[in-house]
Design a protein around this motif. Structure first.
Motif, PDB file in Angstrom:
ATOM      1  N   TRP A   1     -40.406  37.129  84.083  1.00  0.00           N
ATOM      2  CA  TRP A   1     -41.014  38.426  84.074  1.00  0.00           C
ATOM      3  C   TRP A   1     -40.440  39.238  83.078  1.00  0.00           C
ATOM      4  N   HIS A   2     -39.148  39.476  83.117  1.00  0.00           N
ATOM      5  CA  HIS A   2     -38.394  40.460  82.376  1.00  0.00           C
ATOM      6  C   HIS A   2     -38.493  40.025  80.819  1.00  0.00           C
ATOM      7  N   ILE A   3     -38.705  38.637  80.787  1.00  0.00           N
ATOM      8  CA  ILE A   3     -38.576  37.924  79.271  1.00  0.00           C
ATOM      9  C   ILE A   3     -40.046  38.362  78.720  1.00  0.00           C
ATOM     10  N   LEU A   4     -41.068  37.729  79.645  1.00  0.00           N
ATOM     11  CA  LEU A   4     -42.524  37.942  79.202  1.00  0.00           C
ATOM     12  C   LEU A   4     -43.069  39.292  78.833  1.00  0.00           C
ATOM     13  N   MET A   5     -42.389  40.183  79.589  1.00  0.00           N
ATOM     14  CA  MET A   5     -42.718  41.559  79.318  1.00  0.00           C
ATOM     15  C   MET A   5     -42.600  42.133  78.199  1.00  0.00           C
ATOM     16  N   LYS A   6     -41.632  41.441  77.278  1.00  0.00           N
ATOM     17  CA  LYS A   6     -41.211  41.852  75.994  1.00  0.00           C
ATOM     18  C   LYS A   6     -41.889  41.192  74.859  1.00  0.00           C
ATOM     19  N   LEU A   7     -42.924  40.261  75.315  1.00  0.00           N
ATOM     20  CA  LEU A   7     -43.566  39.357  74.218  1.00  0.00           C
ATOM     21  C   LEU A   7     -44.526  40.060  73.397  1.00  0.00           C
ATOM     22  N   THR A   8     -45.335  41.118  74.264  1.00  0.00           N
ATOM     23  CA  THR A   8     -46.437  41.786  73.152  1.00  0.00           C
ATOM     24  C   THR A   8     -45.633  42.514  72.058  1.00  0.00           C
TER      25      THR A   8
ATOM     26  N   THR B   1     -50.798  42.024  65.857  1.00  0.00           N
ATOM     27  CA  THR B   1     -51.963  40.931  65.473  1.00  0.00           C
ATOM     28  C   THR B   1     -52.036  39.895  66.488  1.00  0.00           C
ATOM     29  N   MET B   2     -50.643  39.458  66.920  1.00  0.00           N
ATOM     30  CA  MET B   2     -50.609  38.264  68.020  1.00  0.00           C
ATOM     31  C   MET B   2     -50.848  38.773  69.366  1.00  0.00           C
ATOM     32  N   LYS B   3     -50.633  40.175  69.397  1.00  0.00           N
ATOM     33  CA  LYS B   3     -50.568  40.747  70.684  1.00  0.00           C
ATOM     34  C   LYS B   3     -52.425  40.826  70.966  1.00  0.00           C
ATOM     35  N   ASN B   4     -53.090  41.060  70.077  1.00  0.00           N
ATOM     36  CA  ASN B   4     -54.601  40.869  70.319  1.00  0.00           C
ATOM     37  C   ASN B   4     -55.295  39.536  70.201  1.00  0.00           C
ATOM     38  N   ASN B   5     -54.712  38.566  70.178  1.00  0.00           N
ATOM     39  CA  ASN B   5     -55.197  37.389  69.695  1.00  0.00           C
ATOM     40  C   ASN B   5     -55.133  36.583  71.104  1.00  0.00           C
ATOM     41  N   PRO B   6     -56.290  36.627  71.679  1.00  0.00           N
ATOM     42  CA  PRO B   6     -56.536  35.822  72.894  1.00  0.00           C
ATOM     43  C   PRO B   6     -56.156  34.324  72.881  1.00  0.00           C
ATOM     44  N   ASP B   7     -56.418  33.693  71.826  1.00  0.00           N
ATOM     45  CA  ASP B   7     -55.922  32.155  71.602  1.00  0.00           C
ATOM     46  C   ASP B   7     -54.511  31.934  71.766  1.00  0.00           C
TER      47      ASP B   7
ATOM     48  N   HIS C   1     -52.243  33.896  73.079  1.00  0.00           N
ATOM     49  CA  HIS C   1     -51.887  34.626  74.503  1.00  0.00           C
ATOM     50  C   HIS C   1     -51.921  33.293  75.511  1.00  0.00           C
ATOM     51  N   GLU C   2     -53.307  32.674  75.430  1.00  0.00           N
ATOM     52  CA  GLU C   2     -53.387  31.730  76.547  1.00  0.00           C
ATOM     53  C   GLU C   2     -52.645  30.430  76.065  1.00  0.00           C
ATOM     54  N   ARG C   3     -52.595  30.010  74.933  1.00  0.00           N
ATOM     55  CA  ARG C   3     -51.842  29.135  74.516  1.00  0.00           C
ATOM     56  C   ARG C   3     -50.353  29.125  74.922  1.00  0.00           C
ATOM     57  N   PHE C   4     -49.938  30.395  74.752  1.00  0.00           N
ATOM     58  CA  PHE C   4     -48.376  30.649  74.888  1.00  0.00           C
ATOM     59  C   PHE C   4     -48.052  30.593  76.281  1.00  0.00           C
ATOM     60  N   MET C   5     -49.068  31.134  77.104  1.00  0.00           N
ATOM     61  CA  MET C   5     -48.841  31.230  78.556  1.00  0.00           C
ATOM     62  C   MET C   5     -48.954  29.734  79.265  1.00  0.00           C
TER      63      MET C   5
ATOM     64  N   ARG D   1     -32.676  53.990  81.981  1.00  0.00           N
ATOM     65  CA  ARG D   1     -33.157  52.688  81.414  1.00  0.00           C
ATOM     66  C   ARG D   1     -33.824  53.053  80.081  1.00  0.00           C
ATOM     67  N   LEU D   2     -33.572  52.039  79.107  1.00  0.00           N
ATOM     68  CA  LEU D   2     -33.826  52.132  78.001  1.00  0.00           C
ATOM     69  C   LEU D   2     -35.342  51.562  77.911  1.00  0.00           C
ATOM     70  N   LYS D   3     -36.166  52.635  77.171  1.00  0.00           N
ATOM     71  CA  LYS D   3     -37.598  52.303  76.914  1.00  0.00           C
ATOM     72  C   LYS D   3     -38.037  51.375  76.060  1.00  0.00           C
ATOM     73  N   ARG D   4     -38.952  50.454  76.201  1.00  0.00           N
ATOM     74  CA  ARG D   4     -39.333  49.507  75.169  1.00  0.00           C
ATOM     75  C   ARG D   4     -40.132  50.389  74.103  1.00  0.00           C
ATOM     76  N   GLY D   5     -40.421  49.532  73.140  1.00  0.00           N
ATOM     77  CA  GLY D   5     -40.985  50.054  71.992  1.00  0.00           C
ATOM     78  C   GLY D   5     -42.492  50.566  72.497  1.00  0.00           C
ATOM     79  N   SER D   6     -43.266  49.874  73.248  1.00  0.00           N
ATOM     80  CA  SER D   6     -44.597  50.101  73.556  1.00  0.00           C
ATOM     81  C   SER D   6     -44.635  51.531  74.350  1.00  0.00           C
ATOM     82  N   GLU D   7     -43.594  51.610  75.448  1.00  0.00           N
ATOM     83  CA  GLU D   7     -43.608  52.895  76.243  1.00  0.00           C
ATOM     84  C   GLU D   7     -43.353  54.010  75.131  1.00  0.00           C
ATOM     85  N   GLN D   8     -42.368  54.003  74.135  1.00  0.00           N
ATOM     86  CA  GLN D   8     -42.029  54.922  73.349  1.00  0.00           C
ATOM     87  C   GLN D   8     -43.311  55.522  72.523  1.00  0.00           C
TER      88      GLN D   8
END
Length: 416
Positions: A44-51, A57-63, A65-69, A395-402
């Protein structure tokens, strides 16, 4: 090494696996204190950083995300995972992504395919179980408590958990879930498993009925090898010994979770097995699991509330509770047996009343007896100042949170 000294002095056994986040200091200490223990990283801690690591570009690519998971969660062997991972990296042009390279190099510490042979009842992927326990105990204790006050509250928390366990045990013993198939093997699972485990087993039975099909059968001596296709289209191979009824599936669900998979269920049903073979019914998943007593190397009971009772009385108390539950379960389907059991219990209770009432100690008296002194009315020793150790720093915030916080600030600055 405090932990190592404790294990050696108490004839303890090191855990088979420890799961943490990617904290390097913890990794180093685990290697030093538990050199033979597998150290696994929380998915969970690792995959939370994926996006944030793969870009928008990859974050919004459903193909992607589906293949990676599917690659991470669905791979059943190391070779299958490595093949799919390399294909994804190549197809989406991610060969230069440093973070993905690092995750691939450490794949044997977080990808489930590398831990399928380690039986931990399915608790293999995240630290959520530990974190949920931490959240539970925070309702009862905090860092400002004196030691004896913490102990009293900790015991209260344990008693609440024991009470919940007793309620769930009672539900498993005296109620029956609805069946979804007419298969005898499902009915047998309902009889032996607790409600929670049966729900998992029932899902496999339904999937075996609806999605699994025999594709091939090869017989060599007593060993029959069956190819089973399922909803995913992947063909699993089940090796079944017609003499011992021993089965092994390439999906390795039983080795990991302790519950037979849909593929083995299909094979067992085709072989005319109306019940789950005894070697595949783990005692820890059965309704009677909580009735079995556990003792340490010195013969002391490991389960049960902490009281000032003598070891002899504690052991008799546990054995009596166990026998009572077994007798109640054995007589509940027969009126004659239940009436007999009811009379015996009633007679025993009447006899105990005639022997004289025993005044029980209060919880405070129990703990005063435990520590060997009475509680002071005024506490002059207060908790020390909190040190900035792991878990207490900001806690250090991730880039998406910032990014989200910056957008909120910019919106707030816009004049009306």
């Amino acid at each position: 090494m405090v932990v190592q000294d404790f294990l050696e002095s108490n004839s303890g056994i090191a855990p088979k696996l420890i799961m943490t986040d990617e904290d390097q200091s913890m990794r180093i200490r685990i290697e030093q204190v538990f050199p033979n223990t597998m150290h696994r990283l929380c998915m969970w801690h690792i995959l939370m950083k994926l996006t944030e690591k793969v870009g928008t570009t990859m974050k919004n690519n459903p193909d992607f995300h589906e293949r990676f998971m599917s690659c991470v969660w669905g791979s059943e062997t190391p070779s299958e995972f490595e093949s799919q991972w390399c294909s994804i990296i190549s197809d989406f042009g991610l060969a230069d992504n440093t973070w993905l390279q690092e995750k691939y190099e450490s794949r044997n510490s977080w990808i489930p395919a590398y831990f399928m042979e380690t039986h931990l009842g399915g608790i293999l992927r995240t630290t959520s179980r530990s974190e949920s326990e931490n959240a539970f105990f925070r309702h009862f204790a905090n860092r400002n408590l004196a030691l004896i006050e913490f102990w009293v509250r900790f015991e209260t928390a344990l008693e609440e958990q024991r009470q919940k366990e007793l309620q769930e045990d009672n539900a498993s013993l005296h109620t029956l879930p609805m069946l979804k198939t007419c298969w005898s093997i499902e009915s047998h699972g309902r009889d032996v498993y607790t409600h929670e485990v049966f729900a998992e087993f029932q899902c496999q039975v339904v999937a075996a009925r609806d999605y699994c099909h025999v594709k091939s059968i090869v017989q060599v001596g007593e060993v029959r090898t069956i190819g089973i296709s399922s909803k995913s289209g992947k063909v699993r191979v089940v090796s079944f010994n017609t003499s011992t009824k021993a089965a092994h599936c390439s999906c390795r669900m039983f080795e990991s979770l302790g519950i037979i998979c849909r593929h083995i269920i299909v094979v067992l049903r085709n072989e005319g097995c109306d019940e789950i073979p005894s070697q595949y019914v783990l005692h820890r998943w059965t309704k009677m699991a909580a009735r079995q007593l556990s003792y340490d190397a010195n013969g002391h009971e490991l389960e049960g509330p902490s009281t000032c009772l003598s070891p002899t009385i504690k052991k008799l108390y546990s054995e009596t509770c166990s026998k009572f539950s077994l007798a109640l379960h054995a007589s509940k389907h027969c009126e004659e047996k239940m009436r007999y059991f009811h009379k015996v219990v009633g007679d025993a209770f009447t006899q105990l009343e005639q022997m004289g009432a025993i005044s029980e100690q209060s919880k405070v008296q129990d703990f005063e007896s435990f520590v060997g002194t009475s509680f002071p009315s005024v506490i002059s020793i207060h908790p020390p100042d909190v040190a900035n150790t792991k878990g207490s720093v900001k806690r250090l915030k991730r880039g998406s949170e910032q990014t989200v916080n910056q957008k909120k600030k910019s919106i707030q600055k816009v004049p009306d």
